[in-house]
Design an enzyme around this catalytic site. Sequence first.
Site, PDB file in Angstrom:
ATOM      1  N   ASP A 143      -6.065   6.716 -14.435  1.00 31.37           N
ATOM      2  CA  ASP A 143      -7.459   6.444 -14.800  1.00 31.37           C
ATOM      3  C   ASP A 143      -8.280   5.976 -13.594  1.00 31.37           C
ATOM      4  OD1 ASP A 143      -6.397   6.840 -17.294  1.00 31.37           O
ATOM      5  OD2 ASP A 143      -7.254   5.034 -18.177  1.00 31.37           O
ATOM      6  N   ASP A 144      -9.578   6.074 -13.751  1.00 32.31           N
ATOM      7  CA  ASP A 144     -10.582   5.430 -12.881  1.00 32.31           C
ATOM      8  C   ASP A 144     -10.850   6.138 -11.557  1.00 32.31           C
ATOM      9  OD1 ASP A 144     -10.582   3.628 -14.909  1.00 32.31           O
ATOM     10  OD2 ASP A 144      -9.975   1.891 -13.724  1.00 32.31           O
TER      11      ASP A 144
ATOM     12  N   HIS B 114     -17.719   4.549 -16.393  1.00 26.70           N
ATOM     13  CA  HIS B 114     -16.787   3.571 -16.954  1.00 26.70           C
ATOM     14  C   HIS B 114     -17.475   2.650 -17.969  1.00 26.70           C
ATOM     15  CE1 HIS B 114     -13.224   0.941 -17.087  1.00 26.70           C
ATOM     16  NE2 HIS B 114     -12.600   2.007 -16.626  1.00 26.70           N
TER      17      HIS B 114
ATOM     18  N   HIS C 290      -3.437   3.798 -12.577  1.00 30.55           N
ATOM     19  CA  HIS C 290      -4.786   3.969 -12.026  1.00 30.55           C
ATOM     20  C   HIS C 290      -4.693   4.515 -10.608  1.00 30.55           C
ATOM     21  CE1 HIS C 290      -5.135   1.082 -15.293  1.00 30.55           C
ATOM     22  NE2 HIS C 290      -6.380   1.497 -15.434  1.00 30.55           N
TER      23      HIS C 290
ATOM     24  N   HIS D 146     -13.274   9.964 -18.554  1.00 31.63           N
ATOM     25  CA  HIS D 146     -13.255   8.493 -18.616  1.00 31.63           C
ATOM     26  C   HIS D 146     -14.690   7.972 -18.496  1.00 31.63           C
ATOM     27  CE1 HIS D 146     -10.902   4.891 -18.803  1.00 31.63           C
ATOM     28  NE2 HIS D 146     -11.108   4.482 -17.567  1.00 31.63           N
TER      29      HIS D 146
HETATM   30 ZN    ZN Z   1     -10.614   2.608 -16.767  1.00 32.46          ZN
END
Ligand code: ZN
Length: 390
Positions: free
Chosen positions: A198-199, A252, A342, A248
């Site tokens: 993620d991210d 965010h 991440h 995502h």
């Molecule tokens: Zn996230």
Amino acid sequence: MKKRMKIWKKLLTGLIAAAGIMAAAFPVFAENTETAEMSARYSFYENGKEWSGDIKDNTCEAVPNGSYVTAMKATLQNQPAGMTGTIAYQVNLSGSGWIEWQENCVEAGASSGDKPLEAVKMKLTGELAEHYDVYYSVYQGGSWTELVMNGETAGVEGHGQRVAGLRVAVTKKGEVPAEPIMAGKADPTKPMIALTFDDGPSKVTARILDSLEANDARATFYMVGNRINSYPDAVRRMEALGCEFGNHTWAHTYLTKLSAQGIHDTLNQTSGTLQNIVGKRTTTVRPPGGYVNDSVRQALASYGISAVMWSIDTLDWKTRNAQSTINTVLSQVKDGDVILMHDLYSATADAAAVLIPELKNRGYQLVTVSELAEYRGGMQAGGVYYSFRP
Ligand code: ZN
């Protein structure tokens, strides 16, 4: 301590082996002079898209459902020195019939057109034909045709049936090919898990992709939309490696703080940015912070997308410690898990470098979220999924 013992044992075994070789025969490097087996390399053109990568000998590779092949090419690797001949191939192109034989990676078919191949013939020429056989099969009408060899026809011509994949194997004369390698497909009878990052993307994404590539593994990247344009190469590589694109949100933002329209907008903006680079849209969404409620579910259902959470939380963002991430995964992992990491931290890339080969070593197939779901009952738009158990 245990690890150090292992290394010593390895070194010792190596020394004994080396001594054995030196005693048995000079030169020491005699074993390296053995030539590799001759093998086929081939590729095909997916209608309106691009050439597949180099496909290895005896690999079944097909285009996605609904698509088809408009051209192919092939060559040989490790052809024995001094042995004449080549691998030749001929295609039946819809509307044109059989067109002339080609060889040496010259295109057969019409990659720039939209007419499908209907059938394929291949043969070895020169002295090669006396010592080797070529076997091949096409993917057509949802299945692989029976293997044929040495100039026979693979595929049904004249019935509008489209070739959607290819398998080519070269064997020593009289030997039959081994079971084929199924490109990009998991074995549904064996354990599988989905690694998710993620991210990102970020500057550490490339290292994670290195580990995936080295181990022929795939993962799903839940990307923050506003980062995508800064890392177009990472995104293109994800695509080339068969990784999946997750959403995502653009910045965010917690979905629970957005209206239905706001949710659609943030998903669209991210997906559109991705589409501009690789021509693909995002498949599932990971809600930032893991926050969902009924109105979020409804908004996702009306957008036609499902939410994928996780069953193992590595807390890599918190610990920034590779060993901790590795231990968390290896102590909990089970068939059907979705693992959360991440791709922002170098400790996470360090952990991935160890985890990816070790998970494979333990018998887990590393697949994308959608593949995992596909083998385990599928997903419904608006659904929220934590794992996909057998
Ligand atoms: Zn996230």
